[in-house]
Design a protein around this motif. Sequence first.
Motif, short mmCIF file in Angstrom:
data_model
loop_
_atom_site.label_atom_id
_atom_site.label_comp_id
_atom_site.label_asym_id
_atom_site.label_seq_id
_atom_site.Cartn_x
_atom_site.Cartn_y
_atom_site.Cartn_z
N UNK A 129 41.87 56.37 38.18
CA UNK A 129 42.53 57.66 38.41
C UNK A 129 43.22 58.15 37.14
N UNK A 130 43.79 57.21 36.39
CA UNK A 130 44.53 57.60 35.20
C UNK A 130 43.64 58.03 34.06
N UNK A 131 42.50 57.37 33.90
CA UNK A 131 41.61 57.69 32.78
C UNK A 131 40.53 58.67 33.16
N UNK A 132 40.25 58.78 34.45
CA UNK A 132 39.16 59.65 34.88
C UNK A 132 37.80 59.05 34.57
N UNK B 59 35.66 56.01 35.91
CA UNK B 59 35.50 54.87 36.82
C UNK B 59 34.72 53.71 36.21
N UNK B 60 33.72 54.02 35.38
CA UNK B 60 32.92 52.94 34.78
C UNK B 60 33.77 52.06 33.87
N UNK B 61 34.61 52.68 33.08
CA UNK B 61 35.50 51.91 32.20
C UNK B 61 36.46 51.07 33.02
N UNK B 62 36.94 51.63 34.13
CA UNK B 62 37.86 50.88 34.99
C UNK B 62 37.17 49.67 35.60
N UNK B 63 35.93 49.87 36.07
CA UNK B 63 35.17 48.76 36.67
C UNK B 63 34.93 47.67 35.62
N UNK B 64 34.55 48.10 34.42
CA UNK B 64 34.30 47.14 33.34
C UNK B 64 35.56 46.34 33.01
N UNK B 65 36.69 47.04 32.95
CA UNK B 65 37.96 46.36 32.64
C UNK B 65 38.32 45.36 33.73
N UNK B 66 38.10 45.75 34.99
CA UNK B 66 38.41 44.85 36.10
C UNK B 66 37.52 43.60 36.05
N UNK B 67 36.23 43.81 35.75
CA UNK B 67 35.30 42.66 35.67
C UNK B 67 35.72 41.71 34.55
N UNK B 68 36.06 42.27 33.39
CA UNK B 68 36.49 41.43 32.27
C UNK B 68 37.75 40.64 32.63
N UNK B 69 38.70 41.32 33.24
CA UNK B 69 39.95 40.63 33.63
C UNK B 69 39.69 39.56 34.70
N UNK B 70 38.78 39.87 35.63
CA UNK B 70 38.47 38.90 36.68
C UNK B 70 37.84 37.64 36.09
N UNK B 71 36.89 37.84 35.17
CA UNK B 71 36.25 36.69 34.53
C UNK B 71 37.25 35.88 33.72
N UNK B 72 38.14 36.58 33.02
CA UNK B 72 39.16 35.87 32.24
C UNK B 72 40.09 35.09 33.16
N UNK B 73 40.44 35.69 34.30
CA UNK B 73 41.31 35.00 35.25
C UNK B 73 40.66 33.77 35.84
N UNK B 74 39.37 33.88 36.20
CA UNK B 74 38.66 32.73 36.75
C UNK B 74 38.53 31.62 35.72
N UNK B 75 38.27 32.01 34.47
CA UNK B 75 38.17 31.00 33.40
C UNK B 75 39.51 30.29 33.22
N UNK B 76 40.58 31.06 33.25
CA UNK B 76 41.92 30.46 33.10
C UNK B 76 42.22 29.50 34.24
N UNK B 77 41.85 29.91 35.46
CA UNK B 77 42.08 29.02 36.61
C UNK B 77 41.27 27.74 36.49
N UNK B 78 40.04 27.87 36.00
CA UNK B 78 39.21 26.68 35.85
C UNK B 78 39.77 25.70 34.85
N UNK B 79 40.41 26.22 33.80
CA UNK B 79 40.97 25.35 32.77
C UNK B 79 42.28 24.73 33.22
N UNK B 80 43.10 25.51 33.92
CA UNK B 80 44.45 25.05 34.24
C UNK B 80 44.59 24.44 35.63
N UNK B 81 43.56 24.58 36.47
CA UNK B 81 43.68 24.06 37.84
C UNK B 81 43.83 22.55 37.83
N UNK B 82 44.75 22.02 38.61
CA UNK B 82 44.89 20.56 38.68
C UNK B 82 43.69 19.95 39.38
N UNK B 83 43.35 18.71 39.06
CA UNK B 83 42.22 18.07 39.74
C UNK B 83 42.53 17.87 41.22
N UNK B 84 41.47 17.90 42.02
CA UNK B 84 41.66 17.66 43.45
C UNK B 84 42.16 16.24 43.65
#
Length: 202
Positions: free
Chosen positions: A64-67, A69-94
Motif C-alpha cells: 500500500x505504501x509503495x504502490x 505489490x510485486x516489490x512487496x511480495x519479493x521483499x516478504x519472500x526474502x525476509x521469510x527465507x532469511x527468517x527460516x535460515x536464521x531459525x535453522x541455525x539458531x534452533x536448539x536440537x530436539x
Amino acid sequence: MTSSPPNVLLVRADRWKPSNPLLENVIRKYIDEAEREACDRTGNSGTIIGGGLVLVGFGIVLAMGTGNPLAAIFAVIVLALAGLAWMGVTAPPLRVDPLRILAPMGGPGNLPAGYLVHPLAWRAGMPEFLRGVPERRLRIAVDLCRRHPGAVTDLLKMVERSERWVAEWQPGRDFSPAGRDAEVVIFANRLIEHQLRNVPVG
C-alpha cells in the motif's frame, strides 16, 4: 561397570530378534509422540506462524505504501527465507528424554526380554535403561533373551542372581572368566526352564 549407556545395538550370534508387529507399532507410536512433543517444546511452530503473520502484515503495508505489490511480495519472500535460515541455525536440537518414551508402558525394562536386541527398542530408551549394567551381564542376557519368558528387567535380575549363585557356590572346575560365564549360563538356563514349566499356558 559401565557408567554410560551402551551405544551399539546388542546383537545375538544367530542374529535373531523378536517380531511382534502389534507391539512394534505401539513402540513406533510412542517414539513419534515423543519427537512431536520435543518439537512443540522448542516453539518452532508457533514462531513460524507468528512470523508469517507479521510478514503478511508487513507485505500489505509495504504494497500500500509503495504502490508496487510485486516489490512487496519479493521483499516478504526474502525476509521469510532469511527468517527460516536464521531459525535453522539458531534452533536448539530436539531433546527427547529416551527414558520417557515408553513411560506409558512402564519403560524399556517392561518390554519382553527378546526386545533387548531389537533396534526399535534401542530407539525408545533401551541404551539409557541399560546404563550401569555390567558388560558381562549384558552379554549373558543377550544369549538368554530368546528363551526368557519375562521382561527385560526380569531377565537382567535373573542373570544377576545367577552370577551371585555361581560366585557363592563355585560350581564346575573351570575357574577362568569364560568358565564362570558358562556356569552362570547353565544356572540361568535352569531358572528359565523352571519358569517355563510354571508359566500358565493360554
